[in-house]
Structure formats: structure tokens, C-alpha cells
Design a protein around this motif. Structure first.
Motif, PDB file in Angstrom:
ATOM      1  N   GLU A 202     -11.196  -3.462   2.296  1.00 57.36           N
ATOM      2  CA  GLU A 202     -10.077  -4.176   0.378  1.00 57.36           C
ATOM      3  C   GLU A 202      -9.169  -2.668   0.476  1.00 57.36           C
ATOM      4  O   GLU A 202     -10.142  -1.467   0.376  1.00 57.36           O
ATOM      5  N   PRO A 203      -8.202  -2.858  -0.413  1.00 59.52           N
ATOM      6  CA  PRO A 203      -7.400  -1.468  -1.116  1.00 59.52           C
ATOM      7  C   PRO A 203      -8.339  -1.106  -2.496  1.00 59.52           C
ATOM      8  O   PRO A 203      -9.340  -2.028  -3.197  1.00 59.52           O
TER       9      PRO A 203
ATOM     10  N   ASN B   1       5.476  -2.066  10.262  1.00 57.06           N
ATOM     11  CA  ASN B   1       5.541  -1.939   9.027  1.00 57.06           C
ATOM     12  C   ASN B   1       5.609  -0.491   8.882  1.00 57.06           C
ATOM     13  O   ASN B   1       6.143   0.567   7.700  1.00 57.06           O
TER      14      ASN B   1
ATOM     15  N   ARG C  39      -7.360   0.715  -5.756  1.00 56.38           N
ATOM     16  CA  ARG C  39      -5.498   0.530  -6.630  1.00 56.38           C
ATOM     17  C   ARG C  39      -6.346   1.703  -7.729  1.00 56.38           C
ATOM     18  O   ARG C  39      -7.257   1.878  -8.862  1.00 56.38           O
TER      19      ARG C  39
ATOM     20  N   CYS D 231     -11.374   4.260   4.228  1.00 53.23           N
ATOM     21  CA  CYS D 231     -11.320   4.593   5.645  1.00 53.23           C
ATOM     22  C   CYS D 231      -9.851   4.919   5.006  1.00 53.23           C
ATOM     23  O   CYS D 231      -9.102   4.437   3.461  1.00 53.23           O
TER      24      CYS D 231
ATOM     25  N   ARG E 287      -5.461   6.075   5.408  1.00 58.29           N
ATOM     26  CA  ARG E 287      -4.560   5.277   6.115  1.00 58.29           C
ATOM     27  C   ARG E 287      -3.939   6.560   5.463  1.00 58.29           C
ATOM     28  O   ARG E 287      -3.126   6.540   4.166  1.00 58.29           O
TER      29      ARG E 287
ATOM     30  N   THR F  62      -9.782   2.753   1.665  1.00 65.10           N
ATOM     31  CA  THR F  62      -9.609   1.530   1.982  1.00 65.10           C
ATOM     32  C   THR F  62     -11.255   1.363   2.077  1.00 65.10           C
ATOM     33  O   THR F  62     -11.859   2.103   2.219  1.00 65.10           O
TER      34      THR F  62
ATOM     35  N   VAL G  60      -0.284   5.976  -3.501  1.00 64.00           N
ATOM     36  CA  VAL G  60      -1.788   5.576  -4.037  1.00 64.00           C
ATOM     37  C   VAL G  60      -1.194   4.235  -3.864  1.00 64.00           C
ATOM     38  O   VAL G  60      -2.399   3.007  -3.620  1.00 64.00           O
ATOM     39  N   SER G  61      -0.244   3.767  -4.092  1.00 65.33           N
ATOM     40  CA  SER G  61       0.501   2.567  -4.491  1.00 65.33           C
ATOM     41  C   SER G  61       2.052   1.938  -4.067  1.00 65.33           C
ATOM     42  O   SER G  61       2.484   2.716  -3.359  1.00 65.33           O
ATOM     43  N   LYS G  62       2.372   1.114  -3.609  1.00 67.39           N
ATOM     44  CA  LYS G  62       2.996   0.829  -3.398  1.00 67.39           C
ATOM     45  C   LYS G  62       4.560   0.797  -3.489  1.00 67.39           C
ATOM     46  O   LYS G  62       4.373   1.061  -4.445  1.00 67.39           O
TER      47      LYS G  62
END
Lengths: 697, 697
Positions: free
Chosen positions: A74-75, A206, A77, A139, A141, A70, A35-37
Motif C-alpha cells: 500500500e502506498p 513504466n 501518501r 518498502c 521504490r 509502501t 512522493v506523488s505522481k
């Protein structure tokens, strides 16, 4: 077996990501929360590329795990410090749970993921979430992220080692990338699965993947699965795509866990009496088992596994000396595939010998997929490169060549695999013996053959002459040349091969040299690690200290000028070739060298533990063994985030197998000499010469 | 004035992005569409960092432009090839329009952006969109993107040169970054403005900004503005934040366009009779004007502007010789600030001279913010660095030191700025003269002072002796030493300064050497570019050819072994110091060298055009001038994507000012000698010694 729970309150996420790495020996994904980069993408075993400084390195391939939620753009986090990651080693599953938040509300998020044990091309994860305190349109992704690259040195430098060949988000999410050197292709395909909502393919600069949105009420649970296929050939991609398309996540999970349970059953590992030791050993064993892809002929085993960037995915002597025994007794086909990696690199090793003006084959200290020397030589320490560190192991740590030969002999000894020896094993033995015969120099004064200007396993002392370990293993390598030439006379199939590779005359020369290799042992029984070692100022490491951190600063800055050593060197040699030494000599040397060892290498403790077990000092041995086994879970060396300490984890098994279990050859037949550890019971099944043997300690 | 329209059908977006760069001399943003990802972030003038290979380079700072629209989590993306970007040079506005599409529908998107001309810390953009064929909830994300880094060489290598110090998305979007070397801080703040919807701050691992969603019907137009403050100090951040908070985008736009219109009016540029030339010249002039920040004391002017990575933001002789005249006559304070950059670097130049065993001050061939040599020496061509190119200009292209002195004298000549000379100008003149006095060597045979082992402006020939340009400018530099010492006797304020810096005795020595500097001119009038040049095989460039592309392959591979030259070298010297040569000699040398010049440097055409104008060959001159002026709009050198050709664009002006307008000093007073170009009329206002002068051609 045991499930391991890691909390971001107690450890950094980068450490946890190493510990919760999942792999099937082909695909590997670190345990970074999806769930995080993250800078970490996917490793595919054997996929390397040319790179600055490190010659070739494992490619950080597109990241397949991400799941982003999101609301109104808005994500969501994860609340920092609230992340729980669990590794179920019995079933090979990583669980993740966290509270995710946005300015609109919080949700409870849970997921599980697998890298499928038998369907080597399949990664799958399933997640569920339910809003805690809001209703709204969430949403989802599910991307494959293309923006990952390899972090180099200094760490501000990143190198992108793959490029996009094709990407298609019209029907499925399909992606084809190629390493920058155009050597490897990697294909990806993704499927999304959900009864709760419809997901559609999309792409961005990306990323490529699936997305969809759903209106949810508080406590309404939504469940979605993401399945990603990774393959090096299009046919494999299609094969596994068919499977992933047909099978639900639950079905994939079942076949996966069944396979893991079967594997554990086969190994039959039972430990009683020391729960911590048991936890360490199961954990290490799980990661060692994960590394092997039984569908691949060649097993390239990086020093830090497929768990991180450490040593850039390079292979060291760790593989042959420390890791091979584990696989030899639990997965003989894996040990064979490890040696087949050396076979594949034999041509490069011959070129390396020639280039260095020697004969035969010289294996590189560090190697990647192609078998050429991959040790970095000058490593910049800052952005301008005005400060650098010079690394001389590539040039000087030459014992690796004898280590490979040692491993070939060990493999043959405990498997009797004639075919392997015919196809490649004999070649390695003879070419490496030939290397040493050209590497030694006759010293008139000593009336012996010497080996000058090397680095031994103790890497603190560089440019030394007659390093005990190197000379001993070189001697052994030459003896193996003789031994296998003689064996080849008794075997029809071997004879022709041997005669095509060497000659009676050359082998005589090997014998002559091997008998006169100089070993710097003193009359008092102490073998000098290298010539001149005992002339250095003495210093002993404070008891119980691991690494260099507890040395006085003045000593720490001058280690190479003292008798301090980094890891077992003389004792490694003595243990590997214990039949050449009587136990008293080994004990005497142990008691000399052990207090002078910093154990700054994670290979040190397992080897000393093995020696102690062999000497019958079982309690002392177990104490070291347990400490060694905690290397990763306990972050003993402070660098877990760079990857799993494969050689150390397998080294613990080496100590158990050859030390505590006392596996050895007696009258040409393998036999056991188990030692009892007080209050601890262990049992496991090994394979020796094709036979299953239950070992009980 | 003229608006320039660029279509992605005709040019690559990377080229367009250079051409549509907006800057106010402090902030610079390339013209990349804000609706797509881009590797280009923001440049802030003077913000450099240590970096591999290039010593220090302009830092690619967080990207402030992005505007992302999504529907149901899916990005709207521009339909490829349908992008139109317009640059309004009268008002300093970039317009963007495109159709954006997602799987749910299309929308029409339009935006305008400014980098505020007077509020140096403010970037602002406004966009409008309306759904074409759908109704739905569109989400808007206005981030500052943190994931940018500097693309290095080879291009797979990226270096991140800043780190996040603080980021806050609770109230406003606030961001504080610091260069990796800890030298510069840059602060960001963002405001969103819309009557149509509410936007709220958010942040993610890689971005910080505002977002919001709105339900829209087909053809319903939504308008939003994004304002970003960028500052090097917190106080400036606050100052501009107050302004940006109070003023709407429209209000900011008005003050911005008023300022631009005022500037154009001041310059009063009128061109009639050649619409293409007019378009080129307005375009170039706009970009040159953009580069100067009148709030900054120091004007560091990179060879490719703040328009791209070309030459990593380094400053070359282009600044002093080719660019300074434009600013000198249109913005004298900018010319002064350019020289103040050299003043700031004087200490580094003195260290450089000492380090190279010379005296005085040696300016580096390439320099960044700190004035040390920044020319890369070894540039890797591939990932392993096994193929490299050696760059020797840093070591050998030493005429830069004389070029700086030339620029100081030029500045003083046309401004009479006593204060600048007192504060720094005299120091530069004397220290550089001192450098040359230690750099020359007496040659007995020639009975002259020679300068050996250099690279001249023609960089094809390296390690040459007695390069005409270098020797001529060095001679001039020594003469300036003498001239300014003598001047200082007549000025009370100067005398003390001069006596503190040099002595009668030293100046006598400069005079002696200057009179005996060897200039390799032959009795037939041709000055040899360097000793031995005329012994090389001859070759002439096919007529009308720019660059090396139309040379036969065999010649192209052996250029340094021929008489081909890259750019004006002998002629550059002759033009800069035209009073030393009679016109016949200059004409003779022009006719010799011009046909042998490839013009592979963009500095070549403007200099030759200047020479032709001076020689009265006005029509020929104008033809070259027009070609030179098309450098960027016509992508004459094929590398527009790397940035704006500042020296070339300003060089065209140098040719107009000193060539066509014939500005020169007569009886110690500036005067004009305008040339008529048939069918073309030009007029503009220049400032000479504080006086406004209208020039009409």
C-alpha cells in the motif's frame, strides 16, 4: 540570502512546483513532491521534438525524482494540504517535508534535492523518514518513470515525444531514450545510497530503478539517497556516473552549495530597506542564474525558463531585449551564448526571409532548437477542433529581427568582444539590415519608407501599418548596418569579413532608407503607436489594475477596437533608443500611454519602470519595479504554473541596470548614473568590458 | 465446442488480446494479461466522446482487469514468451497462465475471467498462484487503473476522454467517471474475494482498488477473485453490486457458463468434416454472439467490434449489409436493435441531407453514437501534421443510405415485424427514397437519371459517376419507397403513417425515377463498375493473393489508375438484388471482376463466396468461405490487433445463409435451397418469422 517556504495550504502544488524548480541550465526538474505522481518529468536544455500545433517543443523526458514508500503493497501518501516545500536560494537546495500516511500508519518524511551546479549531469536527492505510530516493513521504490508525455492542447491531448532505446536493470539502472524525431539521445543512470538498507535494481513496464524493504520501529529514522545522471552523450554519462558513484550525497551537496555561494559572492547583491523587494529580487535572480549552463556554447532561453510548458519552451524577443542585459552585466559569457543561439539559427532565418520573399535574415517570432518559425498558427480550443484561435504573431510580429540586431550591438558595446563580432555578430547585423531594406516600402505621399501589415509589441492591434516600435527598431537596425560597416573600415580583421558580406553600395542604400523610415510622431510630441491608433475610441485602465480582469466586459471583448495596449510599445522603443529622444518627449509619451496599458504581458511593468527611472521619477519607478519583481512569487499574472516569467524577472534587472543604475555610454565609455531610492539601498557587482564594477544605489 | 489456445511464442500479445476479447455487448475487455500494464482499458458499448480527427470515438475507460503481485515492493513479471491464453468459446471464459518472476523467485500463476453473459454489469476474474522456488511475503494489488487514454494518430498522441468525478477507497472501491464532453457517466465498483488472505481498499493517484499481503511457502497455493461492476446508471451499479457481493466467483461462473451453453444449444451449430473450418466458424460465431446486449434497445455495432480501436468504434455499411443477416436469423431482436440504432440517428441523417442540399435522410458513411458524419477527413501521418492523408469516403461513399433501407426491408421481409415498421421502418424507407430522388440528376443524353461524383464499395476509384452498386441500390431504395407506400394502402395502421410521411404524387415521382436510373451495363453482359472503368488499363491480381502486398510495386502505387478493385462492388449489388439478374449475367460478371479484386477489404471474400454458392459453384464457394472465415484466427489482413473483423465474420454467415442454405422468398414465403458441400456437413437453427427452422447442409 533568503529561503522561501511554500505551503500547499496557501498555493496549488503546480504553482509551487514552478517556484521550486531546480536547474543548472542543463537538467531541470520542477518542484513537484517526489512522493506523488506528477505529469512533469525532466527537461534537458535544448532537447526538443516535432509536435502537433507547436512545430517543435521541449520534450517532457522521463521523471527522475520519484521516491515511493509502501507498506504491505500500500502506498504512503502525503496528507493533503500538509506539504511544505522550501527553496534555499543561497545554496540551491529544495527541501520537502510532509506527513505520509497509509491505512497502517503515518510517517514523517523529509527530503532535500539538488541539481548540481557544477556537475551538470547530476541530480541528487536524499530523504529520511521515521514511522510515527507503527512498526512494520516499509518498502522503498526509487524509479525513473517512463510514462510521462507532453500535455498539448486541448489539455486532454498528450503526446509522447521520446521512445525507449535501451533499458537495463540488471546491474545499475540504465536507460537510453531518443526523441521521436530521432534527433536527440538522452541517457540516464541511477545510483542508490543507504547505510540503513540494501537496495536492488528492478524494472517494470513504466519504470526502472532501485527498491528495497526494511523493518522499522516507531521513530526509527531511515536515510536513503538517490542519484540520477542525465546526459546527452554516453561519455558524459560515464564521466558523471564515476563522480556520482564515488561521492556521497553529502559530498555532492557540499560542492554544490560551495559553487552557489561563490556565485552569489561574485554578484555581491545587497538590498536593504525593503525586505519584500529583496525577497522578490533574490528569488528572481536565483532563477535567472539557474538557467545558464556555462559548459554549453549555446544558451537557448525559453520564455518560461525550464520551469514549465508555457510557450512550449520557445524563445521570443524577450530573450534578446529583456533578458540579455541581466546576463550581459552579471555573466557576459551567458549573453554571448544567447547570441550564439541566434548565430546557430541564422541559416534558418535566411531561409525564412527567402521563403517570405525578402532578403537577408528574418528571425522567427517563436523559435525552438532549430531556428525555424515555431509560432502555432491555429490552436484548437476543444476536442473536435471545431473551435480554434488564430495566432498571427508568427507571420506579423517582425520586430524580432531588429531586436536580435539590437542585442548584438548592445553586447558588443558593453563587452568589446571582437571575436564574437568576427565569427557571427557582423553577419547578424548585415543580414538583418538587409532584411529591413527589402521589407520597407517607399511611400510617395509620405516621401518615406513605410512598414505595413505588422504586429507591434502591443499585440492587441494586428495588421497595423507603421508600428512605432517596429519602424524605430528597423531604422536602428539599418543604422547598425551602416555603423558596423564603417567600423569595419577601421579594423583589419573586420574589413575582409564585412566586404564579404555586403558592399559600399548596399550600405549606402541602408543609410538612405534609415534616414527616411517613417515614424508616426505628431507635432504635439505624441508618437502614434501605429497609423490610425489615435482614431480609435479612447479608454483608460482603472488605476492599479494589472491585466484585463478589471476592464468592463464590453471593453474587454473589444480591446482591439480601442486605444488600450497590452504592454510598452512606443515607450519600449523610446527607452531602448533613448539617445534619439529628449526626455520631455519620453515623459509626455509615458504619461499618455501608461494609463492606457493593461500590462497583460509580464514584460510591460519592467519596461515602464525603466522609463520612469530614466526620467528621474525614481519613487514611481521603484513602486512599479517592486510590483514587477513580484510577478512569480505573487502570481501576478495568474499563470505561474506554466513556468517562470524569465523576461519579466530579467526585465526588472534591465530597469535596475539601465534605469536606476543608469549604465550608459558616454564619450564611447561605459559610465553610471545611479539614482537614489528613498529608504532602499542596493549594491551589486557587474562586469563591463571585462572589468568588475560595484554598483551602489 | 472448441477452446482456442494462443501462445505468446506464436503471436504478438496485441493480436492475442483481440482474439481473446470478452464481452457481453455492454462491457468489453480485451484479452491483455492482467499481470502486465496495458494501454487498453475497458470499452462500454455506446460510450463515445468528441475527439480530435475522428469526431467521436469509443472511450478507452479505466482498466478493470489488472492483478499485480509484488515481493518486497518488487513486481513479479511474466517471463516473456511464456504466456498462454485460452479462450473457451463454449463457456465464454478466458484462461491465462504464466510463470511470473522477480529477483527473489518465481511463481506459477493461473487465472480465469468472464464478462458475465446475463449480469451485464459484472466482470469477474479469479487467480491462483504458488511460489515455485521461494518462501516470502507476497503482496497482491487489484486496481482499477485510471491512467488509460485513447491512442490517436500519429500514435504518439493520446487523448484522455474521461475524467474522474468521484473516487472512494474507504469502504469499497468506488469510482465515478464522466466522458470529457459530459455526456456519459460510468460507475465502477470492485469487490475482492479470498479465503486465503484479507484484502483492504486503497487508492493512489492513478488507481483505486484492493490490496493485501500474505506469507507463502513454496507450492502453497493462494486463490483470490476480483469482481468489478461497471454501469452507466447508479441504480444498475447497485443492482449488480448486490449480486456480486452475494455470489462467489464460482457461482457467477456457473450462471455465466449455463447461459452460454444455453445459447449455443439454441443455435445448434454442428460442423463435420472440416475441423479447421469448424474452428474458424465457432470462433467467429462466439465473437458475433458476444457483441449483442439483449438488455439494450439499441445495438450499435462497430466495424471492429468492441475488440479494439480500429475505425474508432464507428459503424459502417458493414453493419447493415454484412452483419445484420447473422443476427436476423439467429437473434432477430439484435437485428431489430441494430436498425433501431439507425432509427435513433434518423434525425441526424435528415440534418445531414439538408446540410448537403438534399432532401430526406442521408446516413453518414461512418457514425458514432449520435449519428452524425464521423469519417475523418484529414488524417495526419506525422507529428507536425505536415504529411496528411485525405479521406473522401465521408463525402462520397453515399450508398450507405440505400444500404440502411435495404436492411430495413430485409428485416421486415424475414420477421414480418409490423410494429417496427410502424414505429420507424417506414420513416427510414420513405426518407431515404426521398434522399435519392433529390440526389439523382436527369441526363438528357442518356435519357436516364444519373448519380455523379461518388465512391462505390470499391474504394480505389473516387469521384466516379454512376457506380453500379450505388445506382442499383439507389434504384432499389426508390422501389422500396413505392413498395411500402403500396403496402401501406393494404394496412390500416400503416396508411395513416405513410400518408403523414409522403404522398401519392411524391411516390409517383420515385417510381418514375427508379425506372430510369442509369445502370452502366454493356450489351456483352458486363456491367461497368462505373462509367469509364473499362477504359482503364487492365491488370489481374496474381492468383491466391489477398491484399495489395503481392502486386508489383508500380501497380501498387497506381491502383486507382487501373481496373483493380478492392472488393466486390458490381457483384455485391448483383447478389443483394439477385432476383433482378439472371444467373448467367452474374456468373459472367463474377468471372470478370473476381480476378481483378485485391480483397484488401475483409468484406470482399465473403461476398464473392456468397455469389459462388448462389451460382451453384459450391466447392469454389466453400474454399473462399473457409479462407474468409480464417480472417481473424489467421490474421489474414495483418491488422487483428486493431479489433475483430465483424463484417467479415458475419459476412461468412451471410454467405452460408443466403448462399449455401439458399434462404429466399418464394411466393412471398421464406424457403430454403440448401447446397451440399462435399465432405462437409453443417447444421444450425435459424428463426424465420418467429419460427425455428433447422438448416442442414
Amino acid at each position: 540570502m533568503i529561503t522561501y517556504e511554500f505551503s500547499s495550504k496557501e498555493r496549488s502544488l503546480k504553482e509551487i512546483a514552478t517556484l521550486a524548480t531546480l536547474s543548472n541550465g542543463f537538467i531541470s526538474v520542477r518542484g513537484d513532491p517526489e512522493v506523488s505522481k506528477s505529469e512533469f518529468g525532466t527537461f534537458v536544455s535544448g532537447v526538443y521534438c516535432y509536435t502537433p500545433i507547436f512545430y517543435r517543443e521541449l520534450v517532457n523526458l522521463p521523471r527522475i525524482t520519484p521516491i515511493y514508500l509502501t507498506i504491505d503493497g500500500e502506498p504512503f501518501r502525503p496528507i493533503s494540504g500538509e506539504t511544505i516545500i522550501k527553496l534555499d536560494t543561497l545554496n540551491g537546495i529544495v527541501y520537502y517535508e510532509s506527513i505520509l500516511e497509509s491505512s497502517i500508519g503515518k510517517l514523517k518524511y523529509e527530503s532535500s534535492r539538488i541539481v548540481h551546479k557544477t556537475f551538470k549531469g547530476i541530480f541528487a536527492e536524499e530523504f529520511r523518514f521515521r514511522p510515527i505510530n507503527f512498526a512494520g516493513r516499509v518498502c522503498i521504490r526509487l524509479p525513473i518513470e517512463l510514462s510521462v508525455s507532453n500535455k498539448s492542447v486541448p489539455p486532454q491531448v498528450h503526446v509522447k515525444l521520446f521512445k525507449i532505446v535501451e533499458s537495463d536493470s540488471f546491474n545499475d539502472s540504465y536507460l537510453h531514450v531518443r526523441t521521436e524525431d530521432e534527433i536527440y539521445d538522452v541517457y540516464f543512470k541511477m545510483f542508490a545510497e543507504s547505510n540503513d538498507l540494501q537496495l536492488r535494481p528492478y524494472s517494470d513496464e513504466n519504470e526502472i530503478g532501485f527498491l528495497g524493504c526494511i523493518d522499522v520501529d516507531p521513530n526509527q529514522a531511515i536515510k536513503v539517497a538517490k542519484k540520477v545522471i542525465v546526459a546527452k552523450e554516453k561519455s558524459t554519462l560515464n564521466k558523471y556516473s564515476e563522480i556520482a558513484k564515488k561521492k556521497t550525497y553529502q559530498e555532492l551537496l557540499e560542492t554544490h552549495t560551495t559553487a552557489w555561494q561563490k556565485e552569489w559572492k561574485q554578484i555581491g547583491l545587497v538590498i536593504e530597506g525593503d525586505i519584500d523587494f529583496a525577497r522578490y529580487l533574490y528569488f528572481n535572480t536565483f532563477h535567472l542564474l539557474q538557467m545558464y549552463d556555462d559548459e554549453s556554447d549555446v544558451f537557448l532561453l525559453p520564455a518560461r525558463g525550464l520551469h514549465g510548458y508555457g510557450y512550449r519552451g520557445h524563445v521570443f524577443w524577450d530573450a534578446d531585449i529583456y533578458s540579455l542585459p541581466f546576463y550581459l552585466f552579471f555573466k557576459p559569457s551567458a549573453a554571448k551564448a544567447m547570441l550564439k543561439y541566434r548565430c546557430k539559427c541564422l541559416q534558418a532565418a535566411k531561409e525564412y526571409a527567402t521563403k517570405s520573399n525578402f532578403k537577408g535574415a528574418r528571425f522567427p517570432w517563436e523559435s525552438a532548437d532549430d531556428g525555424y518559425e515555431a509560432t502555432p498558427r491555429i490552436v484548437p480550443l476543444d476536442l473536435t477542433g471545431s473551435k480554434t484561435v488564430l495566432i498571427e504573431t508568427g507571420e506579423l510580429e517582425q520586430h524580432i529581427t531588429a531586436d536580435v540586431a539590437y542585442a548584438v550591438d548592445l553586447y558588443y558595446t558593453f563587452t568589446g568582444d571582437e571575436q564574437f563580432m568576427e565569427e557571427c555578430g557582423l553577419k547578424i547585423i548585415f543580414e538583418t539590415a538587409r532584411f529591413w531594406s527589402s521589407r520597407v516600402k517607399y511611400d510617395q505621399e509620405k516621401n518615406a519608407y513605410v512598414i505595413e501589415d505588422v504586429i507591434g509589441p502591443d499585440e492587441y492591434h494586428v495588421h497595423v501599418n507603421n508600428n512605432f516600435y517596429t519602424n524605430l527598431l528597423a531604422k536602428h537596425n539599418l543604422e547598425l548596418g551602416v555603423k558596423y560597416f564603417e567600423l569595419s573600415r577601421q579594423k583589419n580583421n573586420w574589413r575582409k569579413i564585412a566586404e564579404g558580406l555586403t558592399s559600399e553600395e548596399e550600405v549606402q542604400n541602408w543609410r538612405r532608407i534609415s534616414q527616411k523610415i517613417y515614424l508616426p510622431c505628431l507635432t504635439n510630441g505624441i508618437c502614434e503607436e501605429f497609423e490610425g491608433y489615435l482614431q480609435l475610441p479612447d479608454f483608460k485602465v482603472p488605476e492599479g489594475c494589472i491585466g484585463e480582469k478589471c476592464l468592463p466586459e464590453k471593453i474587454r471583448e473589444n480591446i482591439p477596437k480601442t486605444r488600450l495596449i497590452k504592454q510598452a510599445d512606443v515607450l519600449a522603443g523610446m527607452f531602448l533608443l533613448k539617445e534619439k529622444f529628449n526626455k520631455e518627449i519620453i515623459a509626455q509619451n509615458f504619461d499618455y500611454y501608461f494609463p492606457r496599458t493593461t500590462h497583460a504581458s509580464s514584460l510591460s511593468l519592467p519596461m515602464y519602470a525603466a522609463v520612469l527611472a530614466y526620467l528621474g521619477r525614481t519613487e514611481e519607478s521603484f513602486k512599479l519595479l517592486k510590483l514587477a519583481a513580484s510577478a512569480d512569487l505573487g502570481n501576478l499574472y495568474g499563470n505561474v504554473e506554466d513556468g517562470f516569467h524569465v523576461g519579466s524577472a530579467a526585465g526588472v534587472w534591465t530597469a535596475i541596470l539601465f534605469g536606476l543604475a543608469g549604465i550608459h555610454i558616454k564619450n564611447e565609455r561605459p559610465t553610471l548614473d545611479p539614482k537614489k531610492i528613498s529608504n532602499v539601498k542596493m549594491a551589486f557587482n557587474v562586469t563591463i568590458k571585462g572589468q568588475n564594477v560595484r554598483v551602489e544605489l
